[in-house]
Write a protein that holds these residues in place. Structure first.
Motif, PDB file in Angstrom:
ATOM      1  N   ARG A 164      80.756 -51.176   7.781  1.00  0.00           N
ATOM      2  CA  ARG A 164      80.752 -50.991   6.766  1.00  0.00           C
ATOM      3  C   ARG A 164      80.879 -51.244   5.982  1.00  0.00           C
ATOM      4  N   ILE A 165      81.007 -52.834   5.273  1.00  0.00           N
ATOM      5  CA  ILE A 165      80.485 -54.149   4.591  1.00  0.00           C
ATOM      6  C   ILE A 165      79.917 -54.436   4.858  1.00  0.00           C
ATOM      7  N   PRO A 166      78.437 -54.467   5.220  1.00  0.00           N
ATOM      8  CA  PRO A 166      77.339 -55.482   5.585  1.00  0.00           C
ATOM      9  C   PRO A 166      77.408 -56.301   4.731  1.00  0.00           C
ATOM     10  N   VAL A 167      76.933 -57.598   5.631  1.00  0.00           N
ATOM     11  CA  VAL A 167      76.934 -58.521   4.332  1.00  0.00           C
ATOM     12  C   VAL A 167      75.571 -59.444   4.865  1.00  0.00           C
ATOM     13  N   ALA A 168      74.410 -59.869   3.622  1.00  0.00           N
ATOM     14  CA  ALA A 168      73.342 -59.407   4.187  1.00  0.00           C
ATOM     15  C   ALA A 168      73.158 -60.486   4.908  1.00  0.00           C
ATOM     16  N   ARG A 169      73.636 -61.944   4.508  1.00  0.00           N
ATOM     17  CA  ARG A 169      72.489 -63.033   5.041  1.00  0.00           C
ATOM     18  C   ARG A 169      73.749 -63.197   6.312  1.00  0.00           C
ATOM     19  N   GLY A 170      74.111 -62.307   6.801  1.00  0.00           N
ATOM     20  CA  GLY A 170      74.748 -62.089   8.230  1.00  0.00           C
ATOM     21  C   GLY A 170      75.938 -63.610   8.100  1.00  0.00           C
ATOM     22  N   GLY A 171      75.786 -64.345   9.058  1.00  0.00           N
ATOM     23  CA  GLY A 171      76.704 -65.712   9.758  1.00  0.00           C
ATOM     24  C   GLY A 171      76.838 -65.775  10.957  1.00  0.00           C
ATOM     25  N   ILE A 172      78.591 -66.929  11.496  1.00  0.00           N
ATOM     26  CA  ILE A 172      78.367 -66.900  12.679  1.00  0.00           C
ATOM     27  C   ILE A 172      79.620 -66.048  12.916  1.00  0.00           C
ATOM     28  N   ILE A 173      80.194 -65.472  13.998  1.00  0.00           N
ATOM     29  CA  ILE A 173      80.879 -65.869  15.195  1.00  0.00           C
ATOM     30  C   ILE A 173      81.717 -66.779  16.135  1.00  0.00           C
ATOM     31  N   HIS A 174      82.585 -67.697  15.250  1.00  0.00           N
ATOM     32  CA  HIS A 174      83.080 -68.956  16.473  1.00  0.00           C
ATOM     33  C   HIS A 174      84.096 -68.743  17.085  1.00  0.00           C
ATOM     34  N   ALA A 175      83.316 -69.700  18.034  1.00  0.00           N
ATOM     35  CA  ALA A 175      84.531 -69.545  18.871  1.00  0.00           C
ATOM     36  C   ALA A 175      83.740 -68.519  20.134  1.00  0.00           C
ATOM     37  N   PHE A 176      82.554 -68.104  20.026  1.00  0.00           N
ATOM     38  CA  PHE A 176      82.292 -66.693  20.477  1.00  0.00           C
ATOM     39  C   PHE A 176      82.976 -66.392  21.594  1.00  0.00           C
ATOM     40  N   ASN A 177      83.967 -65.581  22.447  1.00  0.00           N
ATOM     41  CA  ASN A 177      83.991 -65.391  23.782  1.00  0.00           C
ATOM     42  C   ASN A 177      84.057 -63.934  24.297  1.00  0.00           C
ATOM     43  N   GLY A 178      83.502 -63.071  23.558  1.00  0.00           N
ATOM     44  CA  GLY A 178      82.974 -61.896  23.751  1.00  0.00           C
ATOM     45  C   GLY A 178      82.574 -61.735  25.021  1.00  0.00           C
ATOM     46  N   SER A 179      81.447 -60.328  24.946  1.00  0.00           N
ATOM     47  CA  SER A 179      81.072 -59.356  26.085  1.00  0.00           C
ATOM     48  C   SER A 179      79.158 -59.913  25.770  1.00  0.00           C
ATOM     49  N   HIS A 180      78.249 -59.330  26.044  1.00  0.00           N
ATOM     50  CA  HIS A 180      77.079 -59.786  26.215  1.00  0.00           C
ATOM     51  C   HIS A 180      77.300 -58.123  25.365  1.00  0.00           C
ATOM     52  N   GLU A 181      77.319 -56.606  25.580  1.00  0.00           N
ATOM     53  CA  GLU A 181      77.175 -55.770  25.004  1.00  0.00           C
ATOM     54  C   GLU A 181      78.379 -56.238  22.903  1.00  0.00           C
ATOM     55  N   GLN A 182      78.414 -56.647  23.088  1.00  0.00           N
ATOM     56  CA  GLN A 182      79.288 -56.675  21.793  1.00  0.00           C
ATOM     57  C   GLN A 182      78.052 -58.258  21.113  1.00  0.00           C
ATOM     58  N   ALA A 183      77.265 -59.428  22.104  1.00  0.00           N
ATOM     59  CA  ALA A 183      77.137 -60.143  21.678  1.00  0.00           C
ATOM     60  C   ALA A 183      75.569 -59.708  20.978  1.00  0.00           C
ATOM     61  N   LEU A 184      75.569 -58.584  21.968  1.00  0.00           N
ATOM     62  CA  LEU A 184      74.044 -58.053  21.019  1.00  0.00           C
ATOM     63  C   LEU A 184      74.527 -57.101  19.792  1.00  0.00           C
ATOM     64  N   GLU A 185      75.501 -56.254  19.428  1.00  0.00           N
ATOM     65  CA  GLU A 185      76.032 -55.620  18.285  1.00  0.00           C
ATOM     66  C   GLU A 185      75.931 -56.799  16.825  1.00  0.00           C
ATOM     67  N   TYR A 186      76.273 -58.054  17.688  1.00  0.00           N
ATOM     68  CA  TYR A 186      76.399 -59.197  16.093  1.00  0.00           C
ATOM     69  C   TYR A 186      75.130 -59.537  16.312  1.00  0.00           C
ATOM     70  N   ARG A 187      74.582 -59.681  16.985  1.00  0.00           N
ATOM     71  CA  ARG A 187      72.477 -60.132  17.015  1.00  0.00           C
ATOM     72  C   ARG A 187      71.991 -58.955  15.799  1.00  0.00           C
ATOM     73  N   LYS A 188      72.529 -57.546  16.272  1.00  0.00           N
ATOM     74  CA  LYS A 188      71.753 -56.787  15.414  1.00  0.00           C
ATOM     75  C   LYS A 188      72.201 -56.683  14.132  1.00  0.00           C
ATOM     76  N   LEU A 189      73.651 -57.555  13.403  1.00  0.00           N
ATOM     77  CA  LEU A 189      74.127 -57.859  12.553  1.00  0.00           C
ATOM     78  C   LEU A 189      73.451 -59.020  11.908  1.00  0.00           C
ATOM     79  N   GLY A 190      73.214 -59.631  12.060  1.00  0.00           N
ATOM     80  CA  GLY A 190      72.026 -60.618  11.594  1.00  0.00           C
ATOM     81  C   GLY A 190      73.438 -61.853  12.275  1.00  0.00           C
ATOM     82  N   PHE A 191      74.536 -62.048  12.657  1.00  0.00           N
ATOM     83  CA  PHE A 191      74.956 -62.931  13.410  1.00  0.00           C
ATOM     84  C   PHE A 191      75.119 -64.217  14.429  1.00  0.00           C
ATOM     85  N   LEU A 192      74.781 -64.817  14.460  1.00  0.00           N
ATOM     86  CA  LEU A 192      74.572 -66.037  15.634  1.00  0.00           C
ATOM     87  C   LEU A 192      76.408 -66.709  15.715  1.00  0.00           C
TER      88      LEU A 192
END
Length: 260
Positions: A147-175
């Motif tokens: 809803r509020i996209p950040v053009a330059r993406g970012g970092i998900i600190h201490a990631f501990n989610g699922s593979h599917e969530q990792a893929l969603e974050y990648r689409k949104l430009g997140f490391l």
């Protein structure tokens, strides 16, 4: 090893007695950069004092959800002022640490969401990446970022989610920030996930002085531990040379922040 600690809190009082020595030892071990993540308005001056004193330290500005009860709505105005004041500073790298923490049930979720969304809007305004704290709230964070996209993406600190969530974050430009959590044998889910993630999406972090790895249990965490974290991850889970992992994760971070 050409490493960068993508998330630490070297401004915390835990390091007041020996901060320079810690930095010197980390540099000698191959850590060439340190990203200090902000937590509250009260701590911004401390953080930026450290950044100004060390050319290899980079800073963020933001309001951490864990410290929700310390924040006031006027802190958002102060954040905008600070971002405006420092927008040309070569070592301002992100808005953060911001996000949602659903694990702490006593923190008001509506207030968390309010501060999160307002800070995403500031990241949009100042064209900065964001560093996100996410616990038990990945679905809500992903929905908010859409809803509020950040053009330059970012970092998900201490990631501990699922593979599917990792893929969603990648689409949104997140490391994805990877620290000491994987070093604990109990972290079976994370240890199974890490080899499935693209190297281009990973950055390394310590979260010092918190989240000590298994080999430093019950100790103050430190950027000095990053080289060993890198070696263990490369050897035990990724089956690749540690120097290659160090180069790739540092290049990922440099690309995100636009560093040469």
């Amino acid at each position: 090893m050409n490493l960068i600690d993508s998330h630490c809190h070297l401004d915390f009082p835990d390091f007041d007695a020996d901060r320079n020595e810690v930095l010197a030892r980390a540099r000698a071990a191959g850590v060439q950069g340190f990203v200090l993540a902000a937590i509250s308005r009260e701590y911004w001056p401390r953080l930026w004092q450290v950044v100004e004193q060390h050319d290899d330290c980079y800073g963020t500005l933001g309001l951490h959800p864990y410290f929700l009860t310390d924040h006031q709505p006027e802190d958002l105005d102060a954040l905008r002022e600070q971002l405006q004041q420092r927008r040309q500073h070569p070592r301002l790298c992100a808005v953060g640490e911001i996000g949602l923490d659903w694990q702490l049930t006593d923190l008001d979720r509506e207030q968390q969401q309010f501060y999160f969304e307002e800070q995403l809007k500031l990241a949009q305004e100042f064209e900065l990446p964001v560093i996100l704290h996410v616990r038990k709230a990945h679905a809500e964070v992903i929905a908010t970022l859409k809803r509020i996209p950040v053009a330059r993406g970012g970092i998900i600190h201490a990631f501990n989610g699922s593979h599917e969530q990792a893929l969603e974050y990648r689409k949104l430009g997140f490391l994805l920030g990877i620290g000491g959590a994987y070093s604990w044998p109990i972290a079976r889910k994370l240890r199974a996930l890490l080899p499935r993630l693209p190297l281009e999406q990973l950055v390394l972090e310590t979260d010092s002085p918190d989240m000590a790895p298994a080999f430093a249990a019950n100790q103050r965490n430190s950027p000095e531990h990053l080289p060993q974290l890198c070696r263990l991850l490369a050897d035990e889970l990724l089956d690749m040379p540690a120097k290659q992992l160090a180069r790739q994760t540092s290049a990922n971070l440099q690309r995100l922040f636009g560093w040469n």
